[in-house]
Scaffold this motif. Structure first.
Motif, short mmCIF file in Angstrom:
data_model
loop_
_atom_site.label_atom_id
_atom_site.label_comp_id
_atom_site.label_asym_id
_atom_site.label_seq_id
_atom_site.Cartn_x
_atom_site.Cartn_y
_atom_site.Cartn_z
N GLU A 83 17.94 -8.42 3.39
CA GLU A 83 16.56 -7.20 3.58
C GLU A 83 16.08 -7.89 4.88
OE1 GLU A 83 12.80 -7.02 0.47
OE2 GLU A 83 14.58 -7.90 0.15
N ALA B 227 11.50 0.17 4.54
CA ALA B 227 10.91 0.96 4.69
C ALA B 227 9.62 0.60 5.59
CB ALA B 227 11.02 2.82 3.84
N ALA B 228 9.26 0.81 4.26
CA ALA B 228 7.25 0.33 4.56
C ALA B 228 7.19 -0.90 5.79
CB ALA B 228 6.90 -0.47 3.08
N ALA C 171 14.95 -1.17 -0.08
CA ALA C 171 14.97 -0.52 0.67
C ALA C 171 13.43 0.17 0.67
CB ALA C 171 15.99 1.03 0.45
N GLU C 172 12.76 1.00 -0.12
CA GLU C 172 11.52 0.83 -0.19
C GLU C 172 10.28 -0.01 0.53
OE1 GLU C 172 8.01 1.69 -3.56
OE2 GLU C 172 9.70 1.20 -4.09
N ARG C 173 11.10 -1.51 0.21
CA ARG C 173 10.42 -2.57 1.20
C ARG C 173 10.50 -2.65 2.47
NH1 ARG C 173 11.83 -6.29 -3.57
NH2 ARG C 173 13.02 -6.56 -2.66
N PRO D 269 16.89 2.12 7.13
CA PRO D 269 15.92 3.09 7.34
C PRO D 269 16.41 4.07 7.33
CG PRO D 269 14.70 0.74 8.58
CD PRO D 269 16.06 0.37 7.87
N THR E 28 18.99 -2.38 -4.46
CA THR E 28 19.41 -1.71 -3.56
C THR E 28 17.58 -0.52 -3.49
OG1 THR E 28 21.53 -1.22 -3.13
CG2 THR E 28 20.19 0.05 -1.71
N ALA E 29 17.21 0.53 -3.93
CA ALA E 29 16.62 1.71 -3.84
C ALA E 29 14.99 0.69 -3.86
CB ALA E 29 16.09 2.68 -5.50
N ALA E 30 14.63 -0.26 -4.51
CA ALA E 30 13.76 -0.67 -4.24
C ALA E 30 13.90 -1.89 -2.90
CB ALA E 30 13.70 -2.11 -5.92
N ASP F 174 21.08 12.42 0.41
CA ASP F 174 20.94 11.99 -0.78
C ASP F 174 22.62 11.16 -1.32
OD1 ASP F 174 20.32 10.90 -3.37
OD2 ASP F 174 20.72 12.96 -4.11
N ILE G 263 20.40 -0.36 2.58
CA ILE G 263 18.83 -0.60 1.95
C ILE G 263 17.86 -0.27 3.98
CG2 ILE G 263 18.95 -2.63 1.06
CD1 ILE G 263 19.19 -4.09 2.82
#
Length: 506
Positions: A211, A419-420, A415-417, A242, A411-413, A191, A240
């Protein structure tokens, strides 16, 4: 008993071959000799071991002492052999029970008072010990400061100690109160606090390119004037990426362990290395009489950021070409060779011209076309050919800086894309898009007729090589993955093409 044999480990690149520490006591004039191709640090063990034994209350035998580090043709370096040599003297002279010594491996540098100092490469040594075991598993006794990193290796039996006396008490122990306790690290879930992409004003094109790069593991070159935000964008890029797998985290930690720079609190944190422009080729790739990893290996599974890349020596930059393709770096010297992992993600930044203001709205650039071409020529064509995304980062308009702009994705948003998209790649091919081989590209990066015509036309007009053609296909595959599409469409190809049109070397 006048002979004792203990086990330890040397370091040879990423490998940690087993070393037999043989200590023999013979009659004759008192002497202390270490043989087995020791370097200066190992030879100095004689004085450290003698002082440590005496200050811990043991007798230093007044006999002819010979410590042999076998195999004899393997170079031995550092003070890691202090502890097994000291224990060998005690066992050979009967001051320490020797029955259980063969069940352990030892490493540790001794201070004159008998305290154990940390060593380099503890993680690599533990990993080699677990991987190469053929008989009953052996436990590992080493300094307490190295216990957390060594215990990262699954199923390893780690027994840390603060001093030589604690180790001796362990073998002489009659109850658990004086025996060393097996160490188990308390690893926290990763974290990490990264700088937020939401702090970046504007630069939507550059944010999108980063990205795409994070989703597929692609390299990036950002070209723009001073103050445009290139360094700011690069510093936010690791956030960002994985999440690291256990295998990646162990590989990266092992490289840093070789340099003594690993910290347990950085477990599963992507490395971020930013060497200065004055760095030499050896600083980047590694080297030395006993080869050690350089910046590109320390960035393994992470980011290598080269700010003002055109200010680096061209010969230094060209050493990146081979590891960018293979993911490993081989260092050859006259007497020995070493191989280190170097699967890094290159993020580079440069000015568009020597003064930095070519194309700037202020119109203050006075660089001649020849000067601009020479400046761009500091990056060789083969190196540029290996950089997947080459984007422009323009200066922000002054009127926009004082206004409240719509915040971009955090950054969190992002990173989520990412990771997907990365999960799609793992499910489809088992690895990131930038690692696809040419035969795998034909399978996973098929184009429709319109997309194929567009890419072939761009290749003819821009005189691209076959390598560039395949790299554009990989980028298009990453763009399609971000969109959640199975097929690569013409729009995905068009976006991948426009990431390759900023900088060309004549």
């Amino acid at each position: 008993m006048s002979l004792a044999v203990l086990k330890s480990r040397a370091l040879a690149g990423m490998e940690a071959p087993e070393v037999n520490v043989e200590v023999h006591l013979a009659n004759g004039l008192p002497s202390f000799t270490i043989v087995g191709l020791p370097d200066t640090e190992v030879k100095e063990s004689r004085d450290r071991v003698r002082a440590a034994l005496q200050n811990c209350g043991f007798d230093m035998p007044a006999r002819r002492i010979t410590a042999n580090l076998a195999p004899a043709d393997l170079p031995k370096e550092s003070g890691r052999f202090d502890l097994p040599i000291a224990l060998g003297i005690l066992a050979a002279s009967g001051q320490l029970p020797a029955e259980q010594l063969h069940d352990y491996e030892f490493a540790g540098e001794l201070s004159l008072s008998g305290q154990l100092r940390p060593i380099r490469g503890a993680l690599a040594m533990t990993f080699a010990m677990q991987r190469g075991k053929t008989g009953p598993p052996r436990a590992f006794i080493l300094p307490h400061a190295n216990a957390d990193e060594a215990a990262l290796v699954a199923n390893a039996s780690i027994y840390p100690a603060h001093s030589l006396l604690e180790v001796c008490a362990h073998f002489a122990a009659r109850d658990q109160r004086t025996a060393l306790q097996r160490h188990r690290p308390a690893l926290l879930a990763p974290d990490f606090a990264y700088p937020d992409f939401a702090d970046v004003q504007g630069q939507h094109h550059a944010r999108r390119a980063l990205e795409v790069a994070a989703a597929g593991g692609h390299s990036v070159l950002m070209v723009g004037p001073p103050g445009a935000g290139k360094t700011m964008l690069a510093s936010r890029f690791p956030g960002i990426l994985p999440l690291m797998s256990d295998e990646e985290a162990l590989e990266a930690a092992a490289v840093h362990s070789l340099c003594g720079s690993f910290k347990v609190e950085n477990w599963k944190r992507r490395p971020y290395r930013a060497p200065h422009q004055t760095a030499s080729g050896v600083a980047l790739v590694g080297g030395g009489n006993l080869p050690r990893p350089g910046e590109i290996s320390l960035a393994h599974c992470g980011v290598l950021f080269l700010d003002e890349i055109a200010e680096f020596d061209r010969r230094v930059l060209d050493v990146l070409r081979q590891p960018m393709e293979s993911g490993v770096i081989s260092i050859s010297r006259a007497a020995r060779q070493a191989e280190f992992p170097a699967r890094f993600q290159l993020i580079a930044a440069m000015n568009p011209c020597p003064c930095g203001y070519l194309g700037h709205a202020s119109g203050r650039c006075r660089c001649t076309p020849d000067a601009v071409l020479r400046y761009h020529g500091r990056l060789s064509g083969p190196l540029l050919d290996r950089i997947d995304l080459q984007i422009e980062v323009p200066a922000m308009a002054p009127a926009l800086l004082g206004t409240k702009m719509v915040a971009g994705a955090s950054t969190a948003a992002i990173a989520e894309r990412v990771a997907a998209a990365f999960a799609l790649q793992l499910a489809r091919q088992g690895k990131a898009n930038h690692l696809l081989a040419n035969n795998e590209i034909a399978q996973h990066c098929r184009l429709d007729t319109a997309g194929e015509q567009l890419l072939h036309g761009a290749m003819l007009r821009l005189h691209w090589s076959a390598r560039t053609y395949h790299r554009v296909l990989r980028v298009a595959r990453s763009i399609a993955d971000l969109a959640g599409n199975t097929a690569i469409s013409q729009a995905h190809v068009a976006e991948a093409i426009q990431y390759r049109r900023v900088l060309r070397v004549a």
